[in-house]
Design an enzyme around this catalytic site. Structure first.
Site, PDB file in Angstrom:
ATOM      1  N   TYR A 142      -0.419   5.492   2.504  1.00 46.00           N
ATOM      2  CA  TYR A 142       0.337   6.164   1.572  1.00 46.00           C
ATOM      3  C   TYR A 142       1.464   6.619   2.114  1.00 46.00           C
ATOM      4  O   TYR A 142       2.562   7.010   1.183  1.00 46.00           O
ATOM      5  CB  TYR A 142      -0.497   7.433   0.914  1.00 46.00           C
ATOM      6  CG  TYR A 142      -1.551   6.749  -0.384  1.00 46.00           C
ATOM      7  CD1 TYR A 142      -2.452   5.815   0.069  1.00 46.00           C
ATOM      8  CD2 TYR A 142      -1.326   7.214  -1.353  1.00 46.00           C
ATOM      9  CE1 TYR A 142      -3.223   5.639  -0.598  1.00 46.00           C
ATOM     10  CE2 TYR A 142      -2.245   7.179  -2.186  1.00 46.00           C
ATOM     11  CZ  TYR A 142      -3.141   6.179  -2.149  1.00 46.00           C
ATOM     12  OH  TYR A 142      -4.007   5.752  -3.135  1.00 46.00           O
ATOM     13  N   LYS A 192     -11.857  -0.615   9.177  1.00 52.19           N
ATOM     14  CA  LYS A 192     -11.793  -1.981   9.257  1.00 52.19           C
ATOM     15  C   LYS A 192     -11.493  -2.510  10.744  1.00 52.19           C
ATOM     16  O   LYS A 192     -10.461  -3.039  10.954  1.00 52.19           O
ATOM     17  CB  LYS A 192     -10.681  -2.615   8.110  1.00 52.19           C
ATOM     18  CG  LYS A 192     -10.538  -4.041   7.983  1.00 52.19           C
ATOM     19  CD  LYS A 192     -11.861  -4.624   7.240  1.00 52.19           C
ATOM     20  CE  LYS A 192     -11.859  -6.253   7.379  1.00 52.19           C
ATOM     21  NZ  LYS A 192     -13.146  -6.929   6.655  1.00 52.19           N
ATOM     22  N   ASP A 224     -15.358  -3.531   3.656  1.00 52.11           N
ATOM     23  CA  ASP A 224     -15.893  -4.324   2.559  1.00 52.11           C
ATOM     24  C   ASP A 224     -17.532  -4.356   2.529  1.00 52.11           C
ATOM     25  O   ASP A 224     -17.840  -4.284   1.537  1.00 52.11           O
ATOM     26  CB  ASP A 224     -15.530  -5.817   3.215  1.00 52.11           C
ATOM     27  CG  ASP A 224     -15.741  -6.144   4.490  1.00 52.11           C
ATOM     28  OD1 ASP A 224     -16.180  -5.138   5.217  1.00 52.11           O
ATOM     29  OD2 ASP A 224     -15.671  -7.379   4.897  1.00 52.11           O
ATOM     30  N   ASP A 248      -9.669   6.187  -1.546  1.00 53.00           N
ATOM     31  CA  ASP A 248      -9.013   6.178  -2.772  1.00 53.00           C
ATOM     32  C   ASP A 248      -9.937   5.340  -3.413  1.00 53.00           C
ATOM     33  O   ASP A 248     -10.528   5.531  -4.598  1.00 53.00           O
ATOM     34  CB  ASP A 248      -7.571   5.537  -3.109  1.00 53.00           C
ATOM     35  CG  ASP A 248      -7.059   5.394  -4.289  1.00 53.00           C
ATOM     36  OD1 ASP A 248      -7.435   6.459  -5.106  1.00 53.00           O
ATOM     37  OD2 ASP A 248      -6.351   4.466  -4.735  1.00 53.00           O
ATOM     38  N   ASP A 252     -13.570   6.041  -6.226  1.00 48.00           N
ATOM     39  CA  ASP A 252     -13.754   5.674  -7.469  1.00 48.00           C
ATOM     40  C   ASP A 252     -14.916   4.772  -7.617  1.00 48.00           C
ATOM     41  O   ASP A 252     -15.514   4.970  -8.632  1.00 48.00           O
ATOM     42  CB  ASP A 252     -12.507   4.711  -7.887  1.00 48.00           C
ATOM     43  CG  ASP A 252     -11.413   5.530  -8.606  1.00 48.00           C
ATOM     44  OD1 ASP A 252     -11.263   6.391  -8.465  1.00 48.00           O
ATOM     45  OD2 ASP A 252     -10.620   4.754  -9.418  1.00 48.00           O
TER      46      ASP A 252
HETATM   47  C1  IPM Z   1      -6.458   9.495  -6.866  1.00 44.67           C
HETATM   48  C2  IPM Z   1      -5.354   8.720  -7.642  1.00 44.67           C
HETATM   49  C3  IPM Z   1      -4.058   8.993  -6.844  1.00 44.67           C
HETATM   50  C4  IPM Z   1      -4.137   8.368  -5.438  1.00 44.67           C
HETATM   51  C5  IPM Z   1      -2.936   8.403  -7.539  1.00 44.67           C
HETATM   52  C6  IPM Z   1      -2.707   9.010  -8.886  1.00 44.67           C
HETATM   53  C7  IPM Z   1      -1.560   8.781  -6.857  1.00 44.67           C
HETATM   54  O1  IPM Z   1      -5.780   7.467  -7.787  1.00 44.67           O
HETATM   55  O2  IPM Z   1      -6.214  10.906  -6.457  1.00 44.67           O
HETATM   56  O3  IPM Z   1      -7.401   9.111  -6.416  1.00 44.67           O
HETATM   57  O4  IPM Z   1      -3.906   7.167  -5.382  1.00 44.67           O
HETATM   58  O5  IPM Z   1      -4.449   8.857  -4.579  1.00 44.67           O
HETATM   59 MG    MG Z   2      -7.531   6.987  -6.885  1.00 38.39          MG
END
Ligand code: IPM
Ligand code: MG
Length: 358
Positions: A142, A192, A224, A248, A252
């Site tokens: 990032y 990885k 993975d 990230d 999710d």
């Molecule tokens: C998160 C989001 C952020 C990230 C974006 C909105 C920049 O996806 O907080 O997970 O990638 O960190």
């Molecule tokens: Mg995210």
């Protein structure tokens, strides 16, 4: 206790969910005799519209002296085509970096009341989901340099750099191990290392840190495989520690398999600065302003803040219990709705939690 909190509502449903979270916060403060000192700042698209940048200096300044930052969500289609250096997301990345909030704690919990909303097969869900992703938040791909776009041999190329120093790995690994000790004492480090040099260093350093935590069980998974294990058998995980990009993605995935994305809070913390608390979900522009959003993730972020920043365990527990009672009584926002339940809007959901608290 005096609690100094800076509120950054942001974009989309950010305003509505934050209103409900503040309602809950002030009821709890009243009930337990705490004093609130709230300040407010602009971030994301809202800040672009009013100040021209996604993270105005004014906002950074108002966050500087507080104990904690409470954030709604940033982003939306309105700013999708804006120049990339001032995209709303930059506001979020900027504040993480500004306050060195290197450890992002993202719990994924299956609420028994919501197990019908899970995407997984019932026999998998039966075993429960209660895991915590500890994501490195201020380094890795990032923020790595060099990055950019240029022309090579007449063709456009673009690149980013996935880079970690041993100190950056060590400090987030320590947080993961410390946190695991307060849970089920298991850490799974995800990397990885079969391909990436940066992951080989990651693994070496995690192994070094582990020597100070002989009581914590450490395992390693390639990313993975980890993505696959999360849907195959999430009950095997306690704490997952991983780099910024992998975290990230995996956070999710971990959140959505519980079926309760709209329920999950998160904390981003450094060593000294105020920690930042926010729901895991985004700004949901499609339902913004319609009183449809689920405020529970933000309300539970308030609980997380009370527990971690202010060490107010009873107050935090009171909020979490109130949320569970509201769910047990059958009230649901649209995102967690299932047959036979009563659907309510954002404001009403906030009100129900307040009622349980008073
Ligand atoms: C998160 C989001 C952020 C990230 C974006 C909105 C920049 O996806 O907080 O997970 O990638 O960190
Ligand atoms: Mg995210």
């Amino acid at each position: 206790m005096l609690m100094k909190i800076c509120v950054l509502a942001g974009d989309g449903i950010g305003t509505e969910i934050m209103e409900q979270a503040q309602k809950v916060l002030s009821v709890v403060a009243d009930k337990y005799n705490h004093e609130l000192e709230l300040s407010y700042g602009a971030i994301g698209g809202h800040a672009i519209d009013t100040e021209g940048v996604p993270l105005p200096q004014k906002t950074v300044d108002s966050c500087r002296g507080v104990d904690a930052i409470l954030l709604g969500a940033v982003g939306g289609p309105k700013w999708d085509n804006i120049e990339k250096s001032i995209r709303p997301e930059r506001g979020l990345l900027g504040i993480r970096k500004e306050f060195d909030l290197f450890a992002n704690l993202r719990p994924a919990i299956l609420y028994p009341e919501l197990k019908n909303a899970s995407l997984l097969r019932p026999d998998i869900v039966e075993k429960g989901i209660d895991l915590l992703v500890v994501r490195e938040l201020t380094s890795g791909i990032y923020f790595g340099e060099p990055k950019g776009e240029e022309v090579r041999n007449g063709k456009r190329v673009a690149f980013n750099t996935m880079i970690y120093s041993e100190d950056e790995v060590r400090r987030v690994a320590k947080i993961a191990f410390d946190t695991a000790r307060k849970r089920r004492s298991k850490v799974c480090s995800v990397d990885k290392a079969n391909v990436l040099d940066v992951s080989q260093l990651w693994r070496e350093v995690v192994l070094e840190v582990a020597k100070d935590y002989p009581d914590v069980e450490l395992t390693h998974l390639y990313v993975d495989n980890a993505a696959m294990q999360l849907v195959r058998d999430p009950s095997q995980f306690d704490v997952i520690v991983t780099s910024n990009l992998f975290g990230d993605i995996l956070s999710d995935e971990a959140a959505v398999i519980t079926g309760s994305l709209g329920m999950l809070p998160s904390a981003s913390m450094g060593l000294e600065n105020p920690a930042l608390y926010e729901p895991i979900h985004g700004s949901a522009p499609d339902i913004a302003g319609k009183d449809l959003a689920n405020p529970l993730a933000t309300i539970l972020s308030v609980a997380m803040m009370l527990r971690h920043t202010f060490a107010l365990n009873d107050e935090a527990q009171a909020i979490e219990d109130a949320v569970k009672r509201v769910l047990a009584k059958g009230f649901r926002t649209g995102d967690i709705m299932s047959p036979g339940m009563e659907q309510v809007g954002c404001t009403e959901m906030g009100g129900l939690v307040v009622r349980e608290l008073s």
